[in-house]
Design an enzyme around this catalytic site. Structure first.
Site, mmCIF file in Angstrom:
data_model
loop_
_atom_site.group_PDB
_atom_site.id
_atom_site.type_symbol
_atom_site.label_atom_id
_atom_site.label_comp_id
_atom_site.label_asym_id
_atom_site.label_seq_id
_atom_site.Cartn_x
_atom_site.Cartn_y
_atom_site.Cartn_z
ATOM 1 N N TYR A 168 1.239 5.328 -6.564
ATOM 2 C CA TYR A 168 0.040 5.158 -5.748
ATOM 3 C C TYR A 168 0.392 4.857 -4.308
ATOM 4 C CZ TYR A 168 0.456 0.061 -5.351
ATOM 5 O OH TYR A 168 0.877 -1.202 -5.025
ATOM 6 N N LYS A 198 6.803 2.817 -5.715
ATOM 7 C CA LYS A 198 5.437 2.287 -5.636
ATOM 8 C C LYS A 198 4.670 2.778 -6.863
ATOM 9 C CE LYS A 198 1.875 1.272 -2.183
ATOM 10 N NZ LYS A 198 2.145 -0.173 -2.099
ATOM 11 N N GLU A 232 10.644 -10.343 -1.474
ATOM 12 C CA GLU A 232 9.435 -9.949 -0.760
ATOM 13 C C GLU A 232 8.259 -10.747 -1.309
ATOM 14 O OE1 GLU A 232 8.604 -5.806 -1.436
ATOM 15 O OE2 GLU A 232 9.077 -5.936 -3.565
ATOM 16 N N LEU A 254 10.013 -3.033 -2.019
ATOM 17 C CA LEU A 254 9.358 -1.815 -1.558
ATOM 18 C C LEU A 254 9.552 -1.732 -0.046
ATOM 19 C CD1 LEU A 254 7.475 0.604 -2.298
ATOM 20 C CD2 LEU A 254 5.588 -0.846 -1.521
#
Length: 288
Positions: free
Chosen positions: A32, A145, A177, A201
């Site tokens: 996505y 992702k 993250e 990511l």
């Protein structure tokens, strides 16, 4: 209720359905993107779509359209919904087939996309937010992702339950993250952020921020840092498509920068806003 995109068709949102055996629904077998819309225009749209194709390649998912075809349909979707400030959410699954763990011998990928009004979080950008610190229990391919976000969701929910905006994640004391953002610290006029490995990511806003560092004279290193360094930082901020450059004024039990956004964070906010305006036009002040 608005128009959505289903493969190559524009339909009313009330008509959108998901097959019970869609592999995205049953396995999270898909990828996505979320693209920010300012003044009716996509910000870093090309970069988001490039990453979508990269994520699909990493899970061996063939996309039945070109980037140019998808871009054209997304522009039409914005227009059909008269979206000014908000997001496009799009996902592609491996499609519907009889439930089995291995890839089906034949299936057709399913694309869905919709728009949503989302105001810029101006009050939080000005005042900063708080974040909890939590163990990073996710899988080891965070560079994809994918639709598999349960680890992120559990961390975000824990932050929400404690009245915080975000959860800053770490693996054995090394900060990776946030649950839905990248994390940055600044110490002695140098920015640090985790390198773009399989553990994070590589955010589109992250890449834009690193590009903007040269414009404002801020040195940076893509280098991992520890919880001790996080607690000792002069400035901390997170970044994402919707959060932009979001100051963190408390990380866990540690107060950051006297609970005020730092000078470099503020400069990066201004530089990012300038970049947005160059692509999308003058931003109209909004509350929210």
């Amino acid at each position: 209720m608005g128009t959505i995109l289903l493969n190559n068709q524009f339909i009313d949102r009330s008509q959108g359905t998901v097959d019970i055996e869609d592999r995205g629904y049953q396995f999270g077998d898909g990828v996505y993107e979320v693209i920010r819309i300012y003044e009716g225009k996509m910000f870093t749209g090309d970069e988001h779509l490039t990453r979508l194709f990269e994520s699909a390649e990493k899970i061996l998912l063939d996309l039945p359209f070109t980037k140019e075809e998808l871009l054209g349909n997304l522009l039409r979707l914005i227009e059909k919904n008269s979206l000014n400030t908000g997001i496009i959410y799009l996902q592609v699954t491996r499609g519907a087939s009889v439930r089995q763990h291995q890839f089906p011998a034949a299936s057709e990928a399913v694309l869905t996309a919709y728009t949503k009004e989302v105001a810029r979080p101006e009050e939080q950008l000005n005042q900063g937010v708080t974040a909890i610190v939590a163990d990073d229990v996710r899988w080891l391919r965070c560079d994809i992702k994918s639709l598999n976000l349960l680890g992120n969701i559990l961390a975000k929910q824990e932050a929400f339950s404690q009245g915080s905006f975000e959860a800053i994640l770490h693996r054995d004391g090394t900060v990776t993250e946030g649950s839905s953002s990248n994390v940055f610290i600044i110490k002695n006029d140098q920015l640090l952020t985790h390198p773009a490995t399989n553990l994070i990511l590589n955010g589109i806003t992250r890449r834009e921020i690193l590009r903007l560092c040269a414009d404002i004279g801020l040195n940076y290193k893509e280098e991992s840092f520890t919880l001790d360094q996080l607690n000792d930082a002069d400035e901390v901020f997170i970044a994402s498509t919707t959060a932009e450059v979001m100051p963190v004024v408390q990380a866990g039990d540690t107060i950051v920068g006297n609970r005020k956004p730092g000078k470099w964070t503020t400069k990066l906010q201004a530089a990012l806003k300038d970049s947005i305006q160059q692509q999308c036009g003058e931003l109209v002040h909004s509350k929210g």
